[in-house]
Design a protein around this motif. Structure first.
Motif, PDB file in Angstrom:
ATOM      1  N   LEU A 115       0.750  -1.145  -0.030  1.00 39.16           N
ATOM      2  CA  LEU A 115       0.169  -0.125   0.082  1.00 39.16           C
ATOM      3  C   LEU A 115       0.781   1.271  -0.098  1.00 39.16           C
ATOM      4  O   LEU A 115       0.648   2.135  -0.852  1.00 39.16           O
ATOM      5  N   PHE A 116       1.985   1.268   0.668  1.00 38.80           N
ATOM      6  CA  PHE A 116       2.918   2.472   0.890  1.00 38.80           C
ATOM      7  C   PHE A 116       3.529   2.704  -0.733  1.00 38.80           C
ATOM      8  O   PHE A 116       3.795   3.723  -0.992  1.00 38.80           O
ATOM      9  N   ARG A 117       3.809   1.617  -1.421  1.00 39.07           N
ATOM     10  CA  ARG A 117       4.570   1.416  -2.541  1.00 39.07           C
ATOM     11  C   ARG A 117       3.724   1.890  -3.841  1.00 39.07           C
ATOM     12  O   ARG A 117       4.339   2.502  -4.415  1.00 39.07           O
ATOM     13  N   ASN A 118       2.310   1.953  -3.288  1.00 39.38           N
ATOM     14  CA  ASN A 118       1.371   1.965  -4.584  1.00 39.38           C
ATOM     15  C   ASN A 118       0.941   3.608  -4.432  1.00 39.38           C
ATOM     16  O   ASN A 118       0.339   3.702  -3.616  1.00 39.38           O
ATOM     17  N   GLU A 119       1.319   4.532  -5.413  1.00 37.41           N
ATOM     18  CA  GLU A 119       1.089   5.657  -5.159  1.00 37.41           C
ATOM     19  C   GLU A 119      -0.286   6.011  -5.479  1.00 37.41           C
ATOM     20  O   GLU A 119      -0.782   7.201  -4.963  1.00 37.41           O
ATOM     21  N   ASP A 120      -1.242   5.290  -5.897  1.00 40.94           N
ATOM     22  CA  ASP A 120      -2.607   5.248  -5.977  1.00 40.94           C
ATOM     23  C   ASP A 120      -3.368   4.653  -4.804  1.00 40.94           C
ATOM     24  O   ASP A 120      -4.591   4.597  -4.877  1.00 40.94           O
ATOM     25  N   SER A 121      -2.702   4.016  -3.733  1.00 44.65           N
ATOM     26  CA  SER A 121      -3.243   3.658  -2.668  1.00 44.65           C
ATOM     27  C   SER A 121      -4.083   4.706  -2.034  1.00 44.65           C
ATOM     28  O   SER A 121      -3.921   6.106  -2.069  1.00 44.65           O
ATOM     29  N   ASP A 122      -5.258   4.560  -1.210  1.00 45.18           N
ATOM     30  CA  ASP A 122      -6.138   5.311  -0.373  1.00 45.18           C
ATOM     31  C   ASP A 122      -5.274   5.392   0.853  1.00 45.18           C
ATOM     32  O   ASP A 122      -5.156   4.374   1.578  1.00 45.18           O
ATOM     33  N   ALA A 123      -5.162   6.519   1.458  1.00 46.46           N
ATOM     34  CA  ALA A 123      -4.485   6.707   2.754  1.00 46.46           C
ATOM     35  C   ALA A 123      -5.558   6.231   3.741  1.00 46.46           C
ATOM     36  O   ALA A 123      -5.016   5.610   4.703  1.00 46.46           O
ATOM     37  N   GLN A 124      -6.914   6.188   3.487  1.00 46.05           N
ATOM     38  CA  GLN A 124      -7.752   5.729   4.499  1.00 46.05           C
ATOM     39  C   GLN A 124      -7.323   4.092   4.703  1.00 46.05           C
ATOM     40  O   GLN A 124      -7.467   3.444   5.769  1.00 46.05           O
ATOM     41  N   GLU A 125      -7.345   3.517   3.549  1.00 42.85           N
ATOM     42  CA  GLU A 125      -7.022   2.038   3.466  1.00 42.85           C
ATOM     43  C   GLU A 125      -5.820   1.676   4.373  1.00 42.85           C
ATOM     44  O   GLU A 125      -5.747   0.523   5.083  1.00 42.85           O
ATOM     45  N   ILE A 126      -4.789   2.501   4.061  1.00 47.09           N
ATOM     46  CA  ILE A 126      -3.591   2.318   4.693  1.00 47.09           C
ATOM     47  C   ILE A 126      -3.798   2.270   6.393  1.00 47.09           C
ATOM     48  O   ILE A 126      -3.131   1.624   7.120  1.00 47.09           O
ATOM     49  N   GLU A 127      -4.294   3.434   6.740  1.00 47.07           N
ATOM     50  CA  GLU A 127      -4.729   3.685   8.230  1.00 47.07           C
ATOM     51  C   GLU A 127      -5.545   2.338   8.707  1.00 47.07           C
ATOM     52  O   GLU A 127      -5.398   1.885   9.956  1.00 47.07           O
ATOM     53  N   ASN A 128      -6.519   2.107   8.120  1.00 45.79           N
ATOM     54  CA  ASN A 128      -7.432   0.841   8.388  1.00 45.79           C
ATOM     55  C   ASN A 128      -6.781  -0.464   8.285  1.00 45.79           C
ATOM     56  O   ASN A 128      -6.787  -1.238   9.408  1.00 45.79           O
ATOM     57  N   MET A 129      -5.881  -0.699   7.636  1.00 48.66           N
ATOM     58  CA  MET A 129      -4.930  -1.906   7.675  1.00 48.66           C
ATOM     59  C   MET A 129      -4.061  -2.204   8.907  1.00 48.66           C
ATOM     60  O   MET A 129      -3.949  -2.893   9.527  1.00 48.66           O
ATOM     61  N   VAL A 130      -3.353  -0.813   9.107  1.00 53.51           N
ATOM     62  CA  VAL A 130      -2.591  -0.879  10.438  1.00 53.51           C
ATOM     63  C   VAL A 130      -3.258  -0.959  11.839  1.00 53.51           C
ATOM     64  O   VAL A 130      -2.988  -1.597  12.565  1.00 53.51           O
ATOM     65  N   ARG A 131      -4.480  -0.494  11.664  1.00 47.56           N
ATOM     66  CA  ARG A 131      -5.371  -0.486  12.869  1.00 47.56           C
ATOM     67  C   ARG A 131      -5.839  -1.772  13.048  1.00 47.56           C
ATOM     68  O   ARG A 131      -5.808  -2.489  14.239  1.00 47.56           O
ATOM     69  N   TRP A 132      -6.427  -2.400  11.806  1.00 45.79           N
ATOM     70  CA  TRP A 132      -6.721  -3.692  11.911  1.00 45.79           C
ATOM     71  C   TRP A 132      -5.679  -4.907  12.388  1.00 45.79           C
ATOM     72  O   TRP A 132      -5.821  -5.594  13.208  1.00 45.79           O
ATOM     73  N   HIS A 133      -4.493  -4.616  12.066  1.00 46.49           N
ATOM     74  CA  HIS A 133      -3.314  -5.511  12.304  1.00 46.49           C
ATOM     75  C   HIS A 133      -3.276  -5.505  13.792  1.00 46.49           C
ATOM     76  O   HIS A 133      -2.905  -6.532  14.531  1.00 46.49           O
ATOM     77  N   ILE A 134      -3.020  -3.945  14.433  1.00 47.52           N
ATOM     78  CA  ILE A 134      -2.886  -4.091  15.974  1.00 47.52           C
ATOM     79  C   ILE A 134      -3.961  -4.730  16.614  1.00 47.52           C
ATOM     80  O   ILE A 134      -3.844  -5.281  17.745  1.00 47.52           O
ATOM     81  N   GLU A 135      -5.290  -4.436  16.244  1.00 51.02           N
ATOM     82  CA  GLU A 135      -6.566  -5.037  17.043  1.00 51.02           C
ATOM     83  C   GLU A 135      -6.495  -6.605  17.078  1.00 51.02           C
ATOM     84  O   GLU A 135      -6.751  -7.214  17.944  1.00 51.02           O
TER      85      GLU A 135
END
Length: 233
Positions: A195-215
């Motif tokens: 997600l970080f590598r892809n310039e077209d990624s959605d910032a909200q998707e990155i935030e959600n992925m990290v939050r989900w990982h920790i949860e």
């Protein structure tokens, strides 16, 4: 400024560095499980081990207490803090929200060098799994998260998260990962990296992925904790 004042300033600096070194060394021993919850930190033994006087050692104890790693009991001594369910339940949800925010901010600010470093760290995580080296895996896992936290460029967020992660890392070092947990963690971190590598990624998707990982990590740790507590002593 008098020569005496200058000398005192230099001595104070050296004293501060010494306190930090002692504090960091003891903290690392706690994080790696060498010192366990309830263990007493015996002043006389540590003074001899470090070759220091009582004053810097006690300052190091106070620093460790602020970080939540030890408890100082008047007239009894200093003890490694035991991890409780409440400690974990208080820490992880807050960290999930703030670390997700850090990932979101890092997405628009991360340099190519920081991104390359993140990828290198992921490859080191992968190598540690192949060697079944849990300690090395955790070392690189920590570096991966701290990499995008620092890339956020938000000093307030960075300082808060470094303190929260000190507690969280302590909890995670207590957790004996099963083999499938390593693999699951690699899959999630690969998704975060992509997600970080892809310039077209959605910032909200990155935030959600990290939050989900920790949860998810919280859920699995609590399940493990319950399993350990249910075993006959």
């Amino acid at each position: 400024m008098s020569e005496l004042t200058k000398k005192m300033g230099r001595l104070n600096f050296k004293h501060t560095v010494l306190v930090d070194q002692v504090s960091d060394t003891i903290a690392q021993a706690i994080l790696e499980g060498i010192l366990k919850g309830g263990d007493q930190l015996v002043e006389a033994k540590l003074q001899e081990q470090f070759g220091i006087s009582r004053s810097p050692l006690r300052e190091a104890f106070r620093d460790l207490e602020k970080k939540g790693l030890v408890v100082i009991v008047p007239r009894k001594g200093t003890f490694v803090k035991r991890v409780t369910r409440k400690d974990i339940e208080d820490n992880f949800p807050v960290r999930a929200v703030l670390e997700g925010l850090a990932a979101r901010e890092a997405f628009s600010r991360m340099t190519k060098e920081e991104l390359d470093s993140l990828e290198e760290t992921f490859l080191n995580m992968k190598g540690a799994v192949a060697k079944k080296d849990g300690k090395a895996f955790m070392k690189h896992h920590i570096k991966f998260h701290e990499g995008f936290i620092r890339a956020s460029g938000n000093d307030v967020l960075i300082n808060i998260l470094m303190n929260l992660r000190m507690h969280s890392v302590w909890h995670r070092f207590s957790y004996q990962y099963y083999k499938e947990d390593f693999q699951r963690s690699l899959i999630i971190h690969k998704k975060i990296l992509d997600l970080f590598r892809n310039e077209d990624s959605d910032a909200q998707e990155i935030e959600n992925m990290v939050r989900w990982h920790i949860e998810i990590a919280l859920d699995r740790f609590l399940a493990y904790l319950e399993e350990q507590q249910s075993k006959p002593r």
